[in-house]
Scaffold this motif. Sequence first.
Motif, PDB file in Angstrom:
ATOM      1  N   UNK A   1       0.817  -1.226   0.000  1.00  0.00           N
ATOM      2  CA  UNK A   1       0.000   0.000   0.000  1.00  0.00           C
ATOM      3  C   UNK A   1       0.847   1.272   0.000  1.00  0.00           C
ATOM      4  N   UNK A   2       2.169   1.147   0.104  1.00  0.00           N
ATOM      5  CA  UNK A   2       3.043   2.325   0.050  1.00  0.00           C
ATOM      6  C   UNK A   2       2.986   2.902  -1.358  1.00  0.00           C
ATOM      7  N   UNK A   3       2.781   4.208  -1.458  1.00  0.00           N
ATOM      8  CA  UNK A   3       2.598   4.807  -2.772  1.00  0.00           C
ATOM      9  C   UNK A   3       3.628   5.879  -3.127  1.00  0.00           C
ATOM     10  N   UNK A   4       4.606   6.121  -2.256  1.00  0.00           N
ATOM     11  CA  UNK A   4       5.643   7.110  -2.533  1.00  0.00           C
ATOM     12  C   UNK A   4       6.989   6.506  -2.155  1.00  0.00           C
ATOM     13  N   UNK A   5       7.991   6.746  -2.987  1.00  0.00           N
ATOM     14  CA  UNK A   5       9.346   6.258  -2.764  1.00  0.00           C
ATOM     15  C   UNK A   5      10.274   7.457  -2.772  1.00  0.00           C
ATOM     16  N   UNK A   6      11.024   7.675  -1.682  1.00  0.00           N
ATOM     17  CA  UNK A   6      11.933   8.813  -1.586  1.00  0.00           C
ATOM     18  C   UNK A   6      13.354   8.298  -1.415  1.00  0.00           C
ATOM     19  N   UNK A   7      14.287   8.883  -2.151  1.00  0.00           N
ATOM     20  CA  UNK A   7      15.693   8.496  -2.079  1.00  0.00           C
ATOM     21  C   UNK A   7      16.488   9.627  -1.444  1.00  0.00           C
ATOM     22  N   UNK A   8      17.177   9.335  -0.338  1.00  0.00           N
ATOM     23  CA  UNK A   8      18.091  10.277   0.287  1.00  0.00           C
ATOM     24  C   UNK A   8      19.499   9.731   0.083  1.00  0.00           C
ATOM     25  N   UNK A   9      20.366  10.517  -0.502  1.00  0.00           N
ATOM     26  CA  UNK A   9      21.717  10.042  -0.770  1.00  0.00           C
ATOM     27  C   UNK A   9      22.738  11.056  -0.265  1.00  0.00           C
ATOM     28  N   UNK A  10      23.882  10.540   0.152  1.00  0.00           N
ATOM     29  CA  UNK A  10      25.005  11.381   0.539  1.00  0.00           C
ATOM     30  C   UNK A  10      26.270  10.716   0.018  1.00  0.00           C
ATOM     31  N   UNK A  11      27.417  11.294   0.328  1.00  0.00           N
ATOM     32  CA  UNK A  11      28.676  10.684  -0.098  1.00  0.00           C
ATOM     33  C   UNK A  11      28.893   9.343   0.595  1.00  0.00           C
ATOM     34  N   UNK A  12      28.327   9.181   1.792  1.00  0.00           N
ATOM     35  CA  UNK A  12      28.568   7.977   2.566  1.00  0.00           C
ATOM     36  C   UNK A  12      27.610   6.845   2.266  1.00  0.00           C
ATOM     37  N   UNK A  13      26.324   7.147   2.014  1.00  0.00           N
ATOM     38  CA  UNK A  13      25.362   6.079   1.782  1.00  0.00           C
ATOM     39  C   UNK A  13      24.080   6.617   1.151  1.00  0.00           C
ATOM     40  N   UNK A  14      23.316   5.719   0.642  1.00  0.00           N
ATOM     41  CA  UNK A  14      22.027   6.052   0.056  1.00  0.00           C
ATOM     42  C   UNK A  14      20.963   5.270   0.798  1.00  0.00           C
ATOM     43  N   UNK A  15      19.913   5.950   1.236  1.00  0.00           N
ATOM     44  CA  UNK A  15      18.826   5.314   1.962  1.00  0.00           C
ATOM     45  C   UNK A  15      17.528   5.681   1.263  1.00  0.00           C
ATOM     46  N   UNK A  16      16.636   4.717   1.128  1.00  0.00           N
ATOM     47  CA  UNK A  16      15.365   4.921   0.469  1.00  0.00           C
ATOM     48  C   UNK A  16      14.237   4.713   1.471  1.00  0.00           C
ATOM     49  N   UNK A  17      13.186   5.502   1.382  1.00  0.00           N
ATOM     50  CA  UNK A  17      12.057   5.407   2.299  1.00  0.00           C
ATOM     51  C   UNK A  17      10.785   5.148   1.509  1.00  0.00           C
ATOM     52  N   UNK A  18       9.948   4.252   2.019  1.00  0.00           N
ATOM     53  CA  UNK A  18       8.617   4.013   1.468  1.00  0.00           C
ATOM     54  C   UNK A  18       7.626   4.743   2.362  1.00  0.00           C
ATOM     55  N   UNK A  19       6.764   5.542   1.764  1.00  0.00           N
ATOM     56  CA  UNK A  19       5.836   6.341   2.553  1.00  0.00           C
ATOM     57  C   UNK A  19       4.394   5.941   2.288  1.00  0.00           C
ATOM     58  N   UNK A  20       3.563   6.049   3.309  1.00  0.00           N
ATOM     59  CA  UNK A  20       2.122   5.823   3.207  1.00  0.00           C
ATOM     60  C   UNK A  20       1.431   7.164   3.348  1.00  0.00           C
ATOM     61  N   UNK A  21       0.492   7.443   2.471  1.00  0.00           N
ATOM     62  CA  UNK A  21      -0.300   8.668   2.576  1.00  0.00           C
ATOM     63  C   UNK A  21      -1.759   8.361   2.509  1.00  0.00           C
TER      64      UNK A  21
END
Length: 64
Positions: free
Chosen positions: A44-64
């Motif tokens: 049911x997650x409908x949004x995918x956000x990518x946060x990236x830096x020089x050290x690592x990349x993390x992705x979040x699944x969001x529910x709205x």
Amino acid sequence: RETPSVAGIINPGSEGFQKLFFGQEEIAIPVHASIEAASAAHPTADVFINFASFRRSVHYLLLF
């Protein structure tokens, strides 16, 4: 909000839970090793956000 918007975290090579605070309550957000695993666990997650830096990349699944 009464519940957190983040359904899960995608961190390649890592699985388990990430403890965070939501208000004064400590919650555990599931961590998935791949986008496929996170999508299967949270259909049911409908949004995918990518946060990236020089050290690592993390992705979040969001529910709205």
